[in-house]
Design a protein around this motif. Structure first.
Motif, mmCIF file in Angstrom:
data_model
loop_
_atom_site.group_PDB
_atom_site.id
_atom_site.type_symbol
_atom_site.label_atom_id
_atom_site.label_comp_id
_atom_site.label_asym_id
_atom_site.label_seq_id
_atom_site.Cartn_x
_atom_site.Cartn_y
_atom_site.Cartn_z
ATOM 1 N N VAL A 146 0.865 -1.172 0.000
ATOM 2 C CA VAL A 146 0.000 0.000 0.000
ATOM 3 C C VAL A 146 0.908 1.230 0.000
ATOM 4 O O VAL A 146 1.761 1.377 0.876
ATOM 5 C CB VAL A 146 -0.932 0.013 1.234
ATOM 6 C CG1 VAL A 146 -1.756 1.275 1.274
ATOM 7 C CG2 VAL A 146 -1.814 -1.229 1.230
ATOM 8 N N TRP A 147 0.750 2.076 -0.985
ATOM 9 C CA TRP A 147 1.547 3.288 -1.083
ATOM 10 C C TRP A 147 0.917 4.392 -0.246
ATOM 11 O O TRP A 147 -0.288 4.411 -0.033
ATOM 12 C CB TRP A 147 1.649 3.743 -2.535
ATOM 13 C CG TRP A 147 2.546 2.896 -3.370
ATOM 14 C CD1 TRP A 147 3.859 3.105 -3.614
ATOM 15 C CD2 TRP A 147 2.211 1.693 -4.069
ATOM 16 N NE1 TRP A 147 4.371 2.112 -4.422
ATOM 17 C CE2 TRP A 147 3.372 1.238 -4.718
ATOM 18 C CE3 TRP A 147 1.042 0.948 -4.216
ATOM 19 C CZ2 TRP A 147 3.407 0.089 -5.500
ATOM 20 C CZ3 TRP A 147 1.070 -0.194 -4.985
ATOM 21 C CH2 TRP A 147 2.244 -0.617 -5.614
ATOM 22 N N ASP A 148 1.752 5.325 0.185
ATOM 23 C CA ASP A 148 1.250 6.443 0.990
ATOM 24 C C ASP A 148 0.400 7.394 0.168
ATOM 25 O O ASP A 148 -0.580 7.948 0.658
ATOM 26 C CB ASP A 148 2.407 7.213 1.628
ATOM 27 C CG ASP A 148 3.127 6.396 2.684
ATOM 28 O OD1 ASP A 148 2.472 5.527 3.311
ATOM 29 O OD2 ASP A 148 4.332 6.619 2.877
ATOM 30 N N THR A 149 0.781 7.611 -1.088
ATOM 31 C CA THR A 149 0.012 8.515 -1.954
ATOM 32 C C THR A 149 -0.216 7.858 -3.306
ATOM 33 O O THR A 149 0.510 6.948 -3.711
ATOM 34 C CB THR A 149 0.759 9.852 -2.184
ATOM 35 O OG1 THR A 149 1.944 9.593 -2.932
ATOM 36 C CG2 THR A 149 1.101 10.540 -0.871
ATOM 37 N N ARG A 150 -1.194 8.357 -3.987
ATOM 38 C CA ARG A 150 -1.484 7.878 -5.336
ATOM 39 C C ARG A 150 -0.312 8.196 -6.272
ATOM 40 O O ARG A 150 0.022 7.423 -7.155
ATOM 41 C CB ARG A 150 -2.758 8.532 -5.843
ATOM 42 C CG ARG A 150 -3.122 8.130 -7.255
ATOM 43 C CD ARG A 150 -4.427 8.709 -7.648
ATOM 44 N NE ARG A 150 -5.431 7.799 -7.140
ATOM 45 C CZ ARG A 150 -6.608 7.613 -7.705
ATOM 46 N NH1 ARG A 150 -6.951 8.303 -8.750
ATOM 47 N NH2 ARG A 150 -7.450 6.752 -7.203
ATOM 48 N N ALA B 282 2.403 5.574 -5.990
ATOM 49 C CA ALA B 282 1.985 4.345 -6.678
ATOM 50 C C ALA B 282 2.105 4.524 -8.183
ATOM 51 O O ALA B 282 2.634 3.655 -8.887
ATOM 52 C CB ALA B 282 0.554 3.992 -6.296
ATOM 53 N N ARG B 283 1.656 5.654 -8.663
ATOM 54 C CA ARG B 283 1.720 5.951 -10.098
ATOM 55 C C ARG B 283 3.170 5.957 -10.573
ATOM 56 O O ARG B 283 3.496 5.389 -11.613
ATOM 57 C CB ARG B 283 1.048 7.294 -10.349
ATOM 58 C CG ARG B 283 0.968 7.711 -11.764
ATOM 59 C CD ARG B 283 0.266 9.082 -11.836
ATOM 60 N NE ARG B 283 0.240 9.581 -13.159
ATOM 61 C CZ ARG B 283 -0.736 9.391 -14.029
ATOM 62 N NH1 ARG B 283 -1.802 8.704 -13.674
ATOM 63 N NH2 ARG B 283 -0.677 9.878 -15.231
ATOM 64 N N ARG B 284 4.061 6.577 -9.826
ATOM 65 C CA ARG B 284 5.474 6.648 -10.179
ATOM 66 C C ARG B 284 6.086 5.249 -10.261
ATOM 67 O O ARG B 284 6.810 4.926 -11.197
ATOM 68 C CB ARG B 284 6.216 7.500 -9.150
ATOM 69 C CG ARG B 284 7.570 7.956 -9.606
ATOM 70 C CD ARG B 284 8.240 8.918 -8.626
ATOM 71 N NE ARG B 284 7.310 9.857 -8.036
ATOM 72 C CZ ARG B 284 7.117 10.010 -6.716
ATOM 73 N NH1 ARG B 284 7.819 9.308 -5.861
ATOM 74 N NH2 ARG B 284 6.244 10.882 -6.254
ATOM 75 N N ASP B 285 5.769 4.404 -9.282
ATOM 76 C CA ASP B 285 6.303 3.039 -9.273
ATOM 77 C C ASP B 285 5.773 2.210 -10.442
ATOM 78 O O ASP B 285 6.511 1.453 -11.065
ATOM 79 C CB ASP B 285 5.989 2.339 -7.955
ATOM 80 C CG ASP B 285 6.860 2.814 -6.807
ATOM 81 O OD1 ASP B 285 7.801 3.603 -7.052
ATOM 82 O OD2 ASP B 285 6.583 2.408 -5.664
ATOM 83 N N VAL B 286 4.496 2.361 -10.751
ATOM 84 C CA VAL B 286 3.911 1.606 -11.862
ATOM 85 C C VAL B 286 4.513 2.061 -13.188
ATOM 86 O O VAL B 286 4.875 1.238 -14.033
ATOM 87 C CB VAL B 286 2.373 1.717 -11.876
ATOM 88 C CG1 VAL B 286 1.785 1.165 -13.166
ATOM 89 C CG2 VAL B 286 1.784 0.988 -10.674
#
Length: 70
Positions: free
Chosen positions: A23-27, A30-34
């Motif tokens: 679970v990422w802290d912010t969207r 998560a977007r950056r990692d994807v």
């Protein structure tokens, strides 16, 4: 078709296995990692179904073949 769905499901299973299901802290994180994973997946990760080439290499060869045929 069911074949399109199988490819999508296979990709998402690989995505989950390789970047995890944390679970990422912010969207934005998560977007950056994807997006970082997608860059790796398309430009560095070799695929056995593509004769151990990257999707980027296969796409470039396909476009080149189309240009020569035209």
């Amino acid at each position: 078709s069911c074949y399109d769905n199988a490819v999508a499901e296979s990709f998402f299973a690989t995505l989950k296995a390789e970047i995890g299901t944390r679970v990422w802290d912010t969207r934005e994180q998560a977007r950056r990692d994807v997006f970082a994973y997608l860059t790796y997946y398309n430009h560095n990760r070799l695929h056995s179904t593509l004769n151990h080439r990257t999707p980027h290499e296969v796409r470039a060869c396909y476009r080149q073949a189309l240009a020569l045929a035209a």
